[in-house]
Design a protein around this motif. Structure first.
Motif, PDB file in Angstrom:
ATOM      1  N   ALA A 215     -25.377 -47.189   1.363  1.00  0.00           N
ATOM      2  CA  ALA A 215     -24.575 -46.876   2.543  1.00  0.00           C
ATOM      3  C   ALA A 215     -23.109 -46.818   2.093  1.00  0.00           C
ATOM      4  O   ALA A 215     -22.830 -46.237   1.037  1.00  0.00           O
ATOM      5  CB  ALA A 215     -24.788 -47.932   3.612  1.00  0.00           C
ATOM      6  N   SER A 265     -22.301 -44.023  -3.421  1.00  0.00           N
ATOM      7  CA  SER A 265     -22.212 -44.523  -2.044  1.00  0.00           C
ATOM      8  C   SER A 265     -21.840 -43.375  -1.097  1.00  0.00           C
ATOM      9  O   SER A 265     -21.447 -42.290  -1.538  1.00  0.00           O
ATOM     10  CB  SER A 265     -21.144 -45.615  -1.959  1.00  0.00           C
ATOM     11  N   GLY A 266     -21.943 -43.621   0.188  1.00  0.00           N
ATOM     12  CA  GLY A 266     -21.593 -42.607   1.182  1.00  0.00           C
ATOM     13  C   GLY A 266     -20.192 -42.049   0.993  1.00  0.00           C
ATOM     14  O   GLY A 266     -20.019 -40.821   0.881  1.00  0.00           O
ATOM     15  N   GLY A 283     -20.047 -41.300   5.042  1.00  0.00           N
ATOM     16  CA  GLY A 283     -21.477 -41.128   4.828  1.00  0.00           C
ATOM     17  C   GLY A 283     -22.126 -40.363   5.975  1.00  0.00           C
ATOM     18  O   GLY A 283     -23.048 -39.563   5.761  1.00  0.00           O
ATOM     19  N   LEU A 287     -24.493 -37.031   5.880  1.00  0.00           N
ATOM     20  CA  LEU A 287     -25.800 -36.894   6.534  1.00  0.00           C
ATOM     21  C   LEU A 287     -25.847 -35.658   7.416  1.00  0.00           C
ATOM     22  O   LEU A 287     -26.842 -34.931   7.428  1.00  0.00           O
ATOM     23  CB  LEU A 287     -26.088 -38.131   7.395  1.00  0.00           C
ATOM     24  N   ILE A 301     -26.752 -35.636  -2.680  1.00  0.00           N
ATOM     25  CA  ILE A 301     -27.480 -36.847  -2.300  1.00  0.00           C
ATOM     26  C   ILE A 301     -28.667 -37.068  -3.235  1.00  0.00           C
ATOM     27  O   ILE A 301     -29.029 -38.203  -3.551  1.00  0.00           O
ATOM     28  CB  ILE A 301     -27.877 -36.804  -0.807  1.00  0.00           C
ATOM     29  N   SER A 329     -27.780 -46.450   5.512  1.00  0.00           N
ATOM     30  CA  SER A 329     -27.619 -45.197   6.265  1.00  0.00           C
ATOM     31  C   SER A 329     -27.973 -43.958   5.453  1.00  0.00           C
ATOM     32  O   SER A 329     -28.538 -43.007   5.979  1.00  0.00           O
ATOM     33  CB  SER A 329     -26.187 -45.103   6.808  1.00  0.00           C
ATOM     34  N   LEU A 330     -27.667 -43.947   4.148  1.00  0.00           N
ATOM     35  CA  LEU A 330     -27.945 -42.725   3.376  1.00  0.00           C
ATOM     36  C   LEU A 330     -29.439 -42.481   3.198  1.00  0.00           C
ATOM     37  O   LEU A 330     -29.857 -41.359   2.885  1.00  0.00           O
ATOM     38  CB  LEU A 330     -27.264 -42.763   2.013  1.00  0.00           C
ATOM     39  N   SER A 331     -30.257 -43.530   3.383  1.00  0.00           N
ATOM     40  CA  SER A 331     -31.705 -43.313   3.263  1.00  0.00           C
ATOM     41  C   SER A 331     -32.209 -42.457   4.416  1.00  0.00           C
ATOM     42  O   SER A 331     -33.316 -41.917   4.352  1.00  0.00           O
ATOM     43  CB  SER A 331     -32.451 -44.644   3.227  1.00  0.00           C
ATOM     44  N   ALA A 333     -31.219 -39.701   5.007  1.00  0.00           N
ATOM     45  CA  ALA A 333     -31.281 -38.324   4.510  1.00  0.00           C
ATOM     46  C   ALA A 333     -32.710 -37.961   4.116  1.00  0.00           C
ATOM     47  O   ALA A 333     -32.970 -36.855   3.664  1.00  0.00           O
ATOM     48  CB  ALA A 333     -30.349 -38.153   3.312  1.00  0.00           C
ATOM     49  N   LEU A 337     -32.833 -38.368  -1.037  1.00  0.00           N
ATOM     50  CA  LEU A 337     -32.384 -39.537  -1.801  1.00  0.00           C
ATOM     51  C   LEU A 337     -33.556 -40.130  -2.583  1.00  0.00           C
ATOM     52  O   LEU A 337     -33.454 -40.419  -3.782  1.00  0.00           O
ATOM     53  CB  LEU A 337     -31.787 -40.579  -0.845  1.00  0.00           C
TER      54      LEU A 337
END
Lengths: 398, 398
Positions: A215, A265-266, A283, A287, A301, A329-331, A333, A337
């Motif tokens: 994140a 990271s984001g 981030g 997304l 990503i 949070s980036l997961s 996507a 990822l």
């Protein structure tokens, strides 16, 4: 009965209770067979646990004739737990029963930088409203678990030099909360707590699990041998500042060069996309670009996944986990990822260590923190020794 | 006393015994104070442990008047343990007491490639002679621990695809040993066992310890939360095949490119020195050159330390150990290897994770394997549940 007999009975009631944590109802005869204890001993211990409200009647067993045997089971609704997940810009408070079932939750915006008293007051207000709405009294609280977005000295519950939490360093979080709710208050960092929540809710049998949050920051929770590992100084799982090859020449906010967090990271991905001419500052912006099908964002990503995978490959060799959960949070996507993580981990690790390894997206999602905060409390208050302590204090005040 | 009472007393004797493992003598009154048990309960449990020979009288406490209280203590000499450390070209068999004190040991040459029956027969012959010389009977054996130079399925004690052990794959090592000695036989890989031995003998309070072996191969033992971690498939600690930057273009015997072992093991360093014109074919040759003050050899071994440190820096972030012990034959090069490890670990890790971290040379040295094999056995046979099982079987055959 002599004093030793009483203490013996009480002491072992906590152990007997552990059998019930799987939620299965059992007859007295089953417990006798399971433990080798005498029927009278089992009866005395069940009585003690019933007084605490932890077990209660749960119907009757099918009988092959004669009087049917009554069953007893864990009563997870006998008490409640508050789980509090404090993020950089929001807080989430959940009310669960003793088995971690979410009864109600509230999410509000809150800047962690407002300082501990303002933020914790806001959390306490949500807690009060949740308890009132659920019709539960503060006296029914078994405890409160809190996750903070920074390093925490777990034994004292105090934040330890948290980088994004001005005013929180060394603040006595449990003491402040206990002024309103005189109950058990346990505090840990958010990633440790998310790993407990993810495991409790979705992978209860996974004794070797890594939970990785990607994140604004990058960190992980390490579960080995079924236990969360905090390390000698509480910094275990700090993946974000491991040096990675692609990070050469990139400086991190920690002052070092080439940290994973500085490139994967984001904010780091947003910076790259921004430099390429896309409107991306956070981030969330990344997304949004990924969801809109922006090819550069998808590639960025996926590359972040490869960078995370580079560090995880070493962790796989070292710890041989059975599951790696990617959260944060980036997961969100989705597969992009994860695909990058898998590409590198599976190509770089020995076949034996990855033959059964699963790499999956977090299922607990935004609830991981609250569920984990609840689990941290229930693991503590439902442990054999804590139950025995509760029984001893009940006995001594009789 | 009813059956339940008897079982209860026996069951808890194993727990009571754990108090004695520190070797301190204690009076009955001290045990009553320590456990909260009734004096009569403590007496019954001590009687049971005395029957097993695990505790016995240990002098008298100073008295402030009246009859002095007698003390009891762990009797580590009541049984013995055989520890067997099998290497690629030698085997070491040690006889210890239950507390891991070495009573006698023998080291003989043996090629592991001769196969399991020939090598284990040779080990059994040493064991027989050690027992005879010490005047101990096979019936006094609490168990036998064995370390093998390759992967082992710990639950079954069978080697699992060991690369340098032709003929050993899947061989039932415990079954073969038990034909001669019908006792507990536990098997693990040599690095796991060395880490247990190093910790037991020199760092008993270190719950977070990494033991790294740098020799013909490179591997590690991971102790987290006070327990050896084997991982989901028993491959935890496999550092040798982590990819490192300087390994680009160098192929490893595992088939991958850039493994730590391919550039920092004894043979890898020897190859580099050989190419530079020095007579070096093995790790021993490298050590001889280092001892002779050869500058290139010293530089090569320091660089190997840096390469090992590159991988360990990630482990430090991930596991936050309080101590890293460097063992294996190349650690005999003294400070040169350690200096390289320290240089990289301390510069690449966050200050909080390294502020109290020690990086030291193995103290157990060549005895680490035998001491660890003994410890693996004593941890098992002296556990509360194993003692209770022994007492229950004694009770049921009365």
């Amino acid at each position: 009965m002599n004093q030793g007999g009483t203490v013996g009975t009480l002491t072992r009631a906590g152990e007997l209770f552990q059998i019930f944590r799987d939620g299965q109802p059992r007859t007295r005869a089953e417990l006798v067979a399971l433990t080798g204890l005498a029927r009278s001993t089992v009866a005395a211990r069940l009585d003690a646990l019933t007084v605490l409200g932890l077990i209660g009647p749960a119907g009757e067993a099918l009988s092959s004739g004669g009087r049917p045997a009554s069953k007893v089971a864990f009563q997870p609704g006998s008490q409640v737990i508050l789980g509090v997940d404090l993020g950089a810009t929001h807080l989430l408070v959940g009310l669960t029963d003793l088995s971690g079932t979410m009864l109600a939750q509230r999410r509000v915006s809150a800047e962690i930088g407002l300082g501990p008293e303002a933020v914790l007051d806001l959390a306490l207000r949500q807690a009060e409203e949740l308890l009132a709405a659920a019709g539960r009294k503060p006296s029914e609280l078994a405890g409160i678990g809190i996750g903070l977005p920074g390093p925490v000295e777990h034994a004292s519950g105090k934040p330890a030099n948290p980088p994004i939490m001005p005013g929180w360093d060394g603040f006595d979080v449990p003491g402040y909360i206990q002024r309103s709710y005189p109950t058990e208050v346990l505090v840990d960092n958010d990633v440790n707590i998310m790993s407990l929540g993810e495991r409790a809710a979705f992978w209860p049998d996974a004794d070797e699990l890594l939970f990785v949050k990607v994140a604004t920051g990058i960190g992980s929770g390490v579960i080995c041998g079924g236990l969360l590992q905090r390390g000698a100084d509480g910094t275990a799982g700090d993946l974000g500042h491991v040096r990675v090859q692609r990070g050469a020449g990139v400086f991190c906010r920690c002052g070092n060069e080439g940290c994973l967090e500085a490139i994967a990271s984001g904010p780091a991905i947003a910076r790259v996309l921004n430099d390429a001419g896309f409107a991306a500052l956070t981030g969330e912006d990344v997304l949004a670009l990924v969801r809109a099908g922006n090819v550069q964002a998808v590639q960025a990503i996926r590359q972040a996944g490869r960078d995370v995978g580079e560090v995880l490959a070493t962790c796989v060799s070292m710890l041989n986990p059975q599951i790696i959960v990617i959260g944060g949070s980036l997961s969100l996507a989705g597969e992009h990822l994860l695909a990058g993580v898998r590409e590198v981990v599976y190509s770089r690790s020995l076949p034996l260590a990855t033959s059964r390894l699963q790499i999956v997206q977090s299922r607990a999602g935004a609830e991981a923190g609250v569920l984990g905060a609840s689990r941290m409390v229930s693991d503590h208050v439902l442990s054999a020794s804590m139950i025995d302590a509760a029984l001893n204090s009940t006995a001594s005040t009789d």
